[in-house]
Motif scaffolding. Structure first.
Motif, PDB file in Angstrom:
ATOM      1  N   LYS A   5       0.834  -1.215   0.000  1.00  0.00           N
ATOM      2  CA  LYS A   5       0.000   0.000   0.000  1.00  0.00           C
ATOM      3  C   LYS A   5       0.867   1.263   0.000  1.00  0.00           C
ATOM      4  N   THR A   6       2.050   1.179   0.627  1.00  0.00           N
ATOM      5  CA  THR A   6       2.981   2.324   0.630  1.00  0.00           C
ATOM      6  C   THR A   6       3.527   2.541  -0.777  1.00  0.00           C
ATOM      7  N   ARG A   9       0.815   4.089  -2.875  1.00  0.00           N
ATOM      8  CA  ARG A   9       0.618   5.522  -2.601  1.00  0.00           C
ATOM      9  C   ARG A   9       1.731   6.350  -3.229  1.00  0.00           C
ATOM     10  N   ASP A  13       1.394   9.209  -6.098  1.00  0.00           N
ATOM     11  CA  ASP A  13       1.986  10.552  -5.964  1.00  0.00           C
ATOM     12  C   ASP A  13       2.793  10.900  -7.214  1.00  0.00           C
ATOM     13  N   GLN A  23       6.818  11.823  -2.548  1.00  0.00           N
ATOM     14  CA  GLN A  23       6.729  10.367  -2.731  1.00  0.00           C
ATOM     15  C   GLN A  23       7.472   9.665  -1.596  1.00  0.00           C
ATOM     16  N   GLU A  26       5.835   9.048   1.917  1.00  0.00           N
ATOM     17  CA  GLU A  26       5.008   7.855   2.171  1.00  0.00           C
ATOM     18  C   GLU A  26       5.818   6.794   2.901  1.00  0.00           C
TER      19      GLU A  26
END
Length: 181
Positions: A5-6, A9, A13, A23, A26
């Motif tokens: 999930k990181t 994300r 970005d 970025q 995160e």
């Protein structure tokens, strides 16, 4: 290893055209959460941030190494190593590795993890993060801080600015009644 999930994300970005530092944020956020969850500790907030930035570089975020005047040569070397490690498949690197290499690497990795587990989780507290953010901001010139604030206000949009102004007024009112400065 960063969570999926990181990574997702950070990719989102990048697609949105956000900066490399955004970025990387995160990964830093994930590291702070890991410390708060008690998976390991850190000596300081800076160490948690450094681990997050290292993870970001290894995950392929195009973060440049810090300038010579900003960090030690060891830090710059580590940043370059992390960037070089991005996207490399360990199974395909320069022929076969000797057995002692992987054994010593595993041992070093376990030792590093054990050392982190002995550290405190206080470096990820709200107070520690606030102190770090304030001291980092204080090192920047006023013009730079002002420009960042103006850009933030611009990108927020009218509705966002209105909501932020209402929240600020509410906070000021609450602090006035409770005797805060």
């Amino acid at each position: 290893m960063p969570e999926q999930k990181t990574l997702a994300r950070a990719r989102a970005d990048k697609r949105a055209g956000k900066s490399a530092s955004t970025q990387a944020g995160e990964f830093v956020r994930e590291e702070i959460e890991r410390v708060r969850a008690g998976k390991h500790g850190v000596r300081s907030t800076k160490q948690a941030i450094a681990i997050g930035l290292s993870e970001a570089r290894r995950a392929g975020v195009d973060l440049k190494a810090p300038a010579k005047s900003k960090a030690s040569e060891a830090t710059r070397k580590k940043a370059k190593q992390d960037s070089a490690a991005a996207g490399k498949n360990p199974s395909k690197t320069e022929g076969k590795k000797r057995a002692t290499d992987s054994a010593s690497t595993a041992r070093r990795s376990r030792a590093a993890t054990a050392a982190l587990k002995r550290e405190s989780t206080a470096g990820a507290s709200g107070a520690a993060l606030s102190k770090q953010a304030k001291s980092a901001a204080a090192r920047r010139p006023a013009a730079s801080r002002s420009a960042a604030a103006k850009k933030a206000a611009q990108t927020k949009g009218a509705a966002g600015r209105s909501a932020a102004a209402k929240k600020a007024a509410k906070t000021r009112a609450a602090r006035a009644t409770h005797g805060h400065r």
